[in-house]
Design a protein around this motif. Structure first.
Motif, PDB file in Angstrom:
ATOM      1  N   ALA A 173       0.696  -1.271  -0.032  1.00 48.33           N
ATOM      2  CA  ALA A 173      -0.038  -0.184   0.311  1.00 48.33           C
ATOM      3  C   ALA A 173       0.734   1.668   0.108  1.00 48.33           C
ATOM      4  O   ALA A 173       1.381   1.151   0.437  1.00 48.33           O
ATOM      5  CB  ALA A 173      -0.916  -0.524   1.081  1.00 48.33           C
ATOM      6  N   ALA A 174       0.222   1.959  -0.722  1.00 50.14           N
ATOM      7  CA  ALA A 174       1.492   3.390  -0.692  1.00 50.14           C
ATOM      8  C   ALA A 174       0.641   4.153  -0.265  1.00 50.14           C
ATOM      9  O   ALA A 174       1.486   4.752   0.187  1.00 50.14           O
ATOM     10  CB  ALA A 174       1.162   3.962  -2.835  1.00 50.14           C
ATOM     11  N   TRP A 175      -0.172   4.526  -0.569  1.00 53.65           N
ATOM     12  CA  TRP A 175      -1.317   5.690   0.348  1.00 53.65           C
ATOM     13  C   TRP A 175      -3.047   5.160   0.247  1.00 53.65           C
ATOM     14  O   TRP A 175      -3.200   4.307  -0.457  1.00 53.65           O
ATOM     15  CB  TRP A 175      -1.074   7.108  -0.131  1.00 53.65           C
ATOM     16  CG  TRP A 175      -2.309   7.558  -1.426  1.00 53.65           C
ATOM     17  CD1 TRP A 175      -3.456   7.137  -1.598  1.00 53.65           C
ATOM     18  CD2 TRP A 175      -1.266   7.281  -2.640  1.00 53.65           C
ATOM     19  NE1 TRP A 175      -3.222   7.990  -2.874  1.00 53.65           N
ATOM     20  CE2 TRP A 175      -2.135   7.683  -3.906  1.00 53.65           C
ATOM     21  CE3 TRP A 175      -0.016   6.927  -3.207  1.00 53.65           C
ATOM     22  CZ2 TRP A 175      -2.145   8.003  -4.813  1.00 53.65           C
ATOM     23  CZ3 TRP A 175       0.134   6.946  -4.149  1.00 53.65           C
ATOM     24  CH2 TRP A 175      -0.688   7.499  -4.901  1.00 53.65           C
ATOM     25  N   LEU A 176      -3.302   5.580   1.311  1.00 52.83           N
ATOM     26  CA  LEU A 176      -4.641   4.931   1.748  1.00 52.83           C
ATOM     27  C   LEU A 176      -5.876   6.243   1.663  1.00 52.83           C
ATOM     28  O   LEU A 176      -5.169   7.263   1.995  1.00 52.83           O
ATOM     29  CB  LEU A 176      -4.949   4.680   3.446  1.00 52.83           C
ATOM     30  CG  LEU A 176      -6.135   4.503   3.937  1.00 52.83           C
ATOM     31  CD1 LEU A 176      -7.461   3.695   3.137  1.00 52.83           C
ATOM     32  CD2 LEU A 176      -6.769   4.159   5.108  1.00 52.83           C
ATOM     33  N   VAL A 177      -7.341   6.585   0.992  1.00 56.92           N
ATOM     34  CA  VAL A 177      -7.920   7.710   0.915  1.00 56.92           C
ATOM     35  C   VAL A 177      -9.448   7.329   2.335  1.00 56.92           C
ATOM     36  O   VAL A 177      -9.978   6.571   1.274  1.00 56.92           O
ATOM     37  CB  VAL A 177      -8.199   8.117  -0.364  1.00 56.92           C
ATOM     38  CG1 VAL A 177      -9.562   9.436  -0.337  1.00 56.92           C
ATOM     39  CG2 VAL A 177      -7.306   8.805  -1.364  1.00 56.92           C
ATOM     40  N   ARG A 178      -9.640   8.319   2.800  1.00 57.26           N
ATOM     41  CA  ARG A 178     -10.812   8.238   3.052  1.00 57.26           C
ATOM     42  C   ARG A 178     -11.337   9.068   4.172  1.00 57.26           C
ATOM     43  O   ARG A 178     -10.513  10.169   4.539  1.00 57.26           O
ATOM     44  CB  ARG A 178      -9.672   7.582   5.296  1.00 57.26           C
ATOM     45  CG  ARG A 178     -11.197   6.572   6.300  1.00 57.26           C
ATOM     46  CD  ARG A 178     -10.478   6.605   7.762  1.00 57.26           C
ATOM     47  NE  ARG A 178     -10.072   5.039   6.817  1.00 57.26           N
ATOM     48  CZ  ARG A 178      -8.829   4.448   7.894  1.00 57.26           C
ATOM     49  NH1 ARG A 178      -8.479   4.558   8.480  1.00 57.26           N
ATOM     50  NH2 ARG A 178      -8.574   3.473   7.417  1.00 57.26           N
ATOM     51  N   PHE A 179     -12.801   8.677   3.183  1.00 54.74           N
ATOM     52  CA  PHE A 179     -13.499  10.498   3.970  1.00 54.74           C
ATOM     53  C   PHE A 179     -12.788  11.560   3.090  1.00 54.74           C
ATOM     54  O   PHE A 179     -13.007  12.781   3.437  1.00 54.74           O
ATOM     55  CB  PHE A 179     -13.398  10.443   5.227  1.00 54.74           C
ATOM     56  CG  PHE A 179     -14.338   9.652   5.872  1.00 54.74           C
ATOM     57  CD1 PHE A 179     -15.222   9.020   5.571  1.00 54.74           C
ATOM     58  CD2 PHE A 179     -13.571   8.746   7.267  1.00 54.74           C
ATOM     59  CE1 PHE A 179     -16.539   7.432   6.461  1.00 54.74           C
ATOM     60  CE2 PHE A 179     -14.815   7.712   7.777  1.00 54.74           C
ATOM     61  CZ  PHE A 179     -15.046   7.628   7.153  1.00 54.74           C
ATOM     62  N   GLY A 180     -12.268  11.089   2.004  1.00 53.63           N
ATOM     63  CA  GLY A 180     -11.443  12.473   0.898  1.00 53.63           C
ATOM     64  C   GLY A 180     -10.466  12.987   1.287  1.00 53.63           C
ATOM     65  O   GLY A 180      -9.714  13.540   0.196  1.00 53.63           O
TER      66      GLY A 180
END
Length: 222
Positions: A173-180
């Motif tokens: 995983a490089a990054w995560l998007v949560r609630f924008g």
């Protein structure tokens, strides 16, 4: 699945025809009855004249039994209002809105409504959102061996640690998007409903990533 498309311009009509071709039932809403000509004579879905955020118009289009809703008219305000009504009033699971103003688009992403501005717009991207494709390729480096994939967290992975998903799939995983909001995951990151991951993978494991995301963890419950 039943899909409601609000807006019968070039994009809306193309989406409606494509959805029907792959076996979904479709209803199209537009204020202008002349717009339905774009659907062509072979289109068998519903054609509903009215405003896309009007409750009765939406009911006439079958929004109460819809699995997906696309707001793709020419007006940002109409699109976002109708998308919110579909999501919040009728509980449609997959909702996407076409937004011309990219600054507004960021706000609606935070509301949990995927939006597509005009610059990166493609019919295929909208269809991925509507039909809930869980894994899609975002970028490939020049040698073609390593790629970035967007992963929508599926229900079996909710409440699991991200490290479990990485171990099962082989991706990183490089990054995560949560609630924008984008964030860098940590070793303790627990996946939530609605999370979007960007993972790095090789061609050799892309099929495994698809399978792991769709099928969930092996070996029982949490």
């Amino acid at each position: 699945m039943h899909v409601v498309v609000m807006g019968c311009g070039r994009v809306g009509s193309a989406i409606a025809r494509r959805l029907e071709e792959v076996g979904h039932s479709v209803a199209v809403i537009d204020q202008d009855p002349e717009a339905f000509r774009r659907l062509g004579p072979d289109f068998a879905g519903r054609q509903v004249t009215g405003l896309g955020f009007d409750r009765q118009t939406l009911l006439d289009a079958g929004v109460d039994s819809a699995g997906a809703f696309a707001a793709v008219s020419s007006g940002d305000n109409s699109n976002i209002i109708s998308a919110r009504v579909a999501r919040e009033t009728f509980g449609v699971q997959h909702v996407v809105a076409r937004i011309y103003d990219s600054k507004r688009a960021e706000i609606y992403e935070r509301m949990g409504i995927p939006s597509v501005a005009t610059v990166p717009w493609t019919v295929n991207r909208l269809l991925r959102e509507l039909l809930s494709v869980k894994v899609s390729e975002l970028w490939r480096e020049p040698t073609g061996q390593v790629l970035l994939m967007r992963v929508t967290v599926t229900e079996p992975w909710v409440g699991r640690r991200l490290t479990e998903l990485e171990a099962a799939s082989g991706a990183r995983a490089a990054w995560l998007v949560r609630f924008g909001d984008a964030q860098l995951p940590t070793a303790g990151t627990v996946l939530q409903d609605g999370d979007q991951l960007v993972v790095a993978a090789t061609d050799a494991i892309t099929q495994r990533v698809h399978q792991v995301v769709e099928q969930g963890p092996t070996g029982g419950g949490h």
